[in-house]
Design a protein around this motif. Structure first.
Motif, PDB file in Angstrom:
ATOM      1  N   SER A 164      -1.860   6.299  -2.792  1.00  0.00           N
ATOM      2  CA  SER A 164      -0.983   7.431  -2.469  1.00  0.00           C
ATOM      3  C   SER A 164      -1.453   8.114  -1.188  1.00  0.00           C
ATOM      4  CB  SER A 164      -0.966   8.436  -3.623  1.00  0.00           C
ATOM      5  OG  SER A 164      -0.410   7.858  -4.782  1.00  0.00           O
ATOM      6  N   MET A 165      -2.761   8.280  -1.042  1.00  0.00           N
ATOM      7  CA  MET A 165      -3.309   8.875   0.175  1.00  0.00           C
ATOM      8  C   MET A 165      -3.054   7.982   1.386  1.00  0.00           C
ATOM      9  SD  MET A 165      -6.938  10.351  -1.310  1.00  0.00           S
ATOM     10  CE  MET A 165      -7.514  10.829   0.327  1.00  0.00           C
ATOM     11  N   VAL A 166      -3.215   6.682   1.199  1.00  0.00           N
ATOM     12  CA  VAL A 166      -2.985   5.735   2.298  1.00  0.00           C
ATOM     13  C   VAL A 166      -1.532   5.802   2.768  1.00  0.00           C
ATOM     14  CG1 VAL A 166      -2.837   3.282   2.899  1.00  0.00           C
ATOM     15  CG2 VAL A 166      -4.837   4.152   1.663  1.00  0.00           C
ATOM     16  N   TRP A 172       2.528  10.099   7.789  1.00  0.00           N
ATOM     17  CA  TRP A 172       2.131  11.096   8.794  1.00  0.00           C
ATOM     18  C   TRP A 172       1.999  10.445  10.167  1.00  0.00           C
ATOM     19  CZ3 TRP A 172      -2.362  10.885  11.710  1.00  0.00           C
ATOM     20  CH2 TRP A 172      -2.574  11.974  12.561  1.00  0.00           C
ATOM     21  N   LEU A 173       1.412   9.258  10.213  1.00  0.00           N
ATOM     22  CA  LEU A 173       1.250   8.541  11.478  1.00  0.00           C
ATOM     23  C   LEU A 173       2.595   8.280  12.135  1.00  0.00           C
ATOM     24  CD1 LEU A 173      -0.587   6.967  13.458  1.00  0.00           C
ATOM     25  CD2 LEU A 173      -0.250   4.948  12.022  1.00  0.00           C
ATOM     26  N   PHE A 188       6.873   0.087   1.235  1.00  0.00           N
ATOM     27  CA  PHE A 188       6.038   1.033   0.488  1.00  0.00           C
ATOM     28  C   PHE A 188       6.051   0.678  -1.003  1.00  0.00           C
ATOM     29  CE2 PHE A 188       6.845   4.657   3.758  1.00  0.00           C
ATOM     30  CZ  PHE A 188       6.052   3.993   4.672  1.00  0.00           C
ATOM     31  N   ALA A 189       7.227   0.312  -1.510  1.00  0.00           N
ATOM     32  CA  ALA A 189       7.337  -0.067  -2.927  1.00  0.00           C
ATOM     33  C   ALA A 189       6.492  -1.305  -3.211  1.00  0.00           C
ATOM     34  CB  ALA A 189       8.801  -0.336  -3.283  1.00  0.00           C
ATOM     35  N   LEU A 190       6.562  -2.285  -2.313  1.00  0.00           N
ATOM     36  CA  LEU A 190       5.784  -3.514  -2.474  1.00  0.00           C
ATOM     37  C   LEU A 190       4.288  -3.216  -2.457  1.00  0.00           C
ATOM     38  CD1 LEU A 190       5.528  -6.641  -2.527  1.00  0.00           C
ATOM     39  CD2 LEU A 190       5.603  -6.566  -0.023  1.00  0.00           C
ATOM     40  N   ILE A 191       3.847  -2.430  -1.489  1.00  0.00           N
ATOM     41  CA  ILE A 191       2.425  -2.120  -1.347  1.00  0.00           C
ATOM     42  C   ILE A 191       1.912  -1.351  -2.560  1.00  0.00           C
ATOM     43  CG2 ILE A 191       0.720  -0.858   0.009  1.00  0.00           C
ATOM     44  CD1 ILE A 191       1.813  -3.419   1.335  1.00  0.00           C
ATOM     45  N   PHE A 192       2.701  -0.421  -3.061  1.00  0.00           N
ATOM     46  CA  PHE A 192       2.287   0.363  -4.224  1.00  0.00           C
ATOM     47  C   PHE A 192       2.023  -0.545  -5.418  1.00  0.00           C
ATOM     48  CE2 PHE A 192       2.805   3.174  -7.881  1.00  0.00           C
ATOM     49  CZ  PHE A 192       2.069   4.284  -7.493  1.00  0.00           C
ATOM     50  N   GLU A 193       2.847  -1.570  -5.560  1.00  0.00           N
ATOM     51  CA  GLU A 193       2.681  -2.481  -6.692  1.00  0.00           C
ATOM     52  C   GLU A 193       1.521  -3.454  -6.490  1.00  0.00           C
ATOM     53  OE1 GLU A 193       6.246  -4.396  -7.951  1.00  0.00           O
ATOM     54  OE2 GLU A 193       7.144  -2.545  -8.683  1.00  0.00           O
ATOM     55  N   ILE A 194       1.428  -4.065  -5.319  1.00  0.00           N
ATOM     56  CA  ILE A 194       0.375  -5.068  -5.113  1.00  0.00           C
ATOM     57  C   ILE A 194      -1.009  -4.428  -5.041  1.00  0.00           C
ATOM     58  CG2 ILE A 194       1.944  -6.648  -3.951  1.00  0.00           C
ATOM     59  CD1 ILE A 194       0.628  -5.941  -1.311  1.00  0.00           C
ATOM     60  N   THR A 280       3.523  -2.447   9.642  1.00  0.00           N
ATOM     61  CA  THR A 280       3.414  -1.739   8.366  1.00  0.00           C
ATOM     62  C   THR A 280       2.981  -2.677   7.253  1.00  0.00           C
ATOM     63  OG1 THR A 280       5.116  -0.152   9.020  1.00  0.00           O
ATOM     64  CG2 THR A 280       4.666  -0.351   6.669  1.00  0.00           C
ATOM     65  N   THR A 281       3.668  -3.809   7.146  1.00  0.00           N
ATOM     66  CA  THR A 281       3.345  -4.774   6.086  1.00  0.00           C
ATOM     67  C   THR A 281       1.966  -5.370   6.277  1.00  0.00           C
ATOM     68  OG1 THR A 281       5.702  -5.344   5.970  1.00  0.00           O
ATOM     69  CG2 THR A 281       4.158  -6.817   4.855  1.00  0.00           C
ATOM     70  N   GLY A 282       1.660  -5.788   7.507  1.00  0.00           N
ATOM     71  CA  GLY A 282       0.378  -6.427   7.776  1.00  0.00           C
ATOM     72  C   GLY A 282      -0.802  -5.508   7.507  1.00  0.00           C
ATOM     73  N   VAL A 283      -0.753  -4.302   8.045  1.00  0.00           N
ATOM     74  CA  VAL A 283      -1.875  -3.368   7.881  1.00  0.00           C
ATOM     75  C   VAL A 283      -2.047  -2.971   6.422  1.00  0.00           C
ATOM     76  CG1 VAL A 283      -2.731  -1.060   8.424  1.00  0.00           C
ATOM     77  CG2 VAL A 283      -1.719  -2.464  10.229  1.00  0.00           C
ATOM     78  N   LEU A 284      -0.954  -2.600   5.759  1.00  0.00           N
ATOM     79  CA  LEU A 284      -1.060  -2.115   4.382  1.00  0.00           C
ATOM     80  C   LEU A 284      -1.424  -3.237   3.406  1.00  0.00           C
ATOM     81  CD1 LEU A 284       1.899   0.436   4.251  1.00  0.00           C
ATOM     82  CD2 LEU A 284      -0.532   0.872   4.641  1.00  0.00           C
ATOM     83  N   MET A 285      -0.954  -4.463   3.663  1.00  0.00           N
ATOM     84  CA  MET A 285      -1.350  -5.585   2.811  1.00  0.00           C
ATOM     85  C   MET A 285      -2.833  -5.904   2.984  1.00  0.00           C
ATOM     86  SD  MET A 285       1.548  -8.534   2.579  1.00  0.00           S
ATOM     87  CE  MET A 285       2.956  -8.354   1.493  1.00  0.00           C
TER      88      MET A 285
END
Length: 296
Positions: A164-166, A172-173, A188-194, A280-285
């Motif tokens: 959640s903080m990430v 914010w960025l 965001f939905a994908l990242i929250f789950e994985i 977004t996908t690359g960094v968060l994954m």
């Protein structure tokens, strides 16, 4: 494989639901009706079944519906868009934890009306209608005999707090730099789950990243090629996404949501959008995989 999916009754049913949403938006001249994650949810229930989505079908209807109404209501507050999104995100995550909801698309359902600045409840009402249909499909698809009868495992609080903080920092960025394409609700939905998945490893990143990025590139291309025609752009982009999921052998339901995003917001229809999806996908994954490696 791709032809088998296209001919299947499950895909045709999901496809018809998505096309119906597009047609209603055009006929009523209400783009607010468009919720890209309806495509992802439909595919994730009917075509590429996500077990924990189907396990509790009622959540597929109530969670995004309540989130959409809440997100729209927050626009009445005298706060900056960033503060509204943060507040909405925190409320959604807390409620998901209290009611033990494992359904990631709840997050974009609550964030989209805030990001788009919607003040009427057209988006929320139509989200309720279309997710109700998806709930019925989930009831039909699930097999009670295969459901676990043991105590249900649920995500750890510390994991939820960290991701959640990430995500809040990532939002914010995007606002601080003015780079709107970094806000990608389906991702965001994908990242929250994985992030909560015990089995998410580095080797799972390339195929998913490729599907999402190429989907974004081709979706924007079709969007401009067909002169922004809502119905035809949606029809073609969903088929392209299905092809990519099969080609890379990576069924990613949220990719179908990404394929429709150029239809609802100017920045997501620009050529910067694929770059935003890639970053977004690359960094968060990578953050998710690194954290899971650390925890394990």
């Amino acid at each position: 494989m791709i032809w088998h999916n296209i001919k299947s009754k499950s895909f045709l049913s999901a496809y018809v639901l998505v096309v119906l949403m597009l047609v209603v938006a055009v006929v009523t001249d209400q783009k607010d009706i468009l919720f890209p994650e309806i495509a992802g949810m439909a595919m994730g229930v009917m075509v590429f079944p996500v077990p924990h989505w189907i396990k509790k079908p009622v959540h597929l209807w109530l969670s995004p519906t309540l989130a959409a109404f809440m997100g729209t209501s927050l626009n009445a507050l005298s706060l900056t868009p960033l503060l509204k999104i943060w507040l909405g995100f925190v409320i959604i995550v807390i409620l998901m934890h209290i009611f033990r909801v494992n359904f990631g698309p709840t997050i974009p359902a609550g964030l989209l009306p805030i990001f788009l600045g919607l003040h009427d409840y057209v988006f929320a009402i139509t989200t309720a209608i279309f997710t109700f249909v998806i709930m019925l499909a989930a009831f039909k698809a699930r097999n009670p005999e295969k459901l676990s009868n043991g105590p249900a495992t649920f995500r750890k609080k510390i994991d939820t707090v960290i991701i959640s903080m990430v995500l809040c920092l990532w939002i914010w960025l995007a606002f601080a730099t003015g780079i709107e394409v970094l806000v990608v609700p389906p991702v965001f939905a994908l990242i929250f789950e994985i992030f909560h998945s015990e089995k998410f490893t580095w080797k799972l990143i390339p195929a998913r990243l490729a599907v999402l990025t190429i989907t974004a590139i081709l979706s924007v291309g079709v969007y401009h090629m067909l002169d922004e025609s809502i119905i035809w752009v949606g029809i073609i982009n969903v088929l392209i996404t299905l092809l990519l999921c099969n080609l890379f052998k990576a069924p990613v339901p949220v990719a179908f949501g990404v394929s429709l995003m150029p239809l609802i917001y100017p920045a997501w229809g620009s050529w910067w959008f694929p770059l935003g999806v890639l970053i977004t996908t690359g960094v968060l994954m990578c953050i998710s995989a690194a954290y899971r490696q650390f925890r394990n």
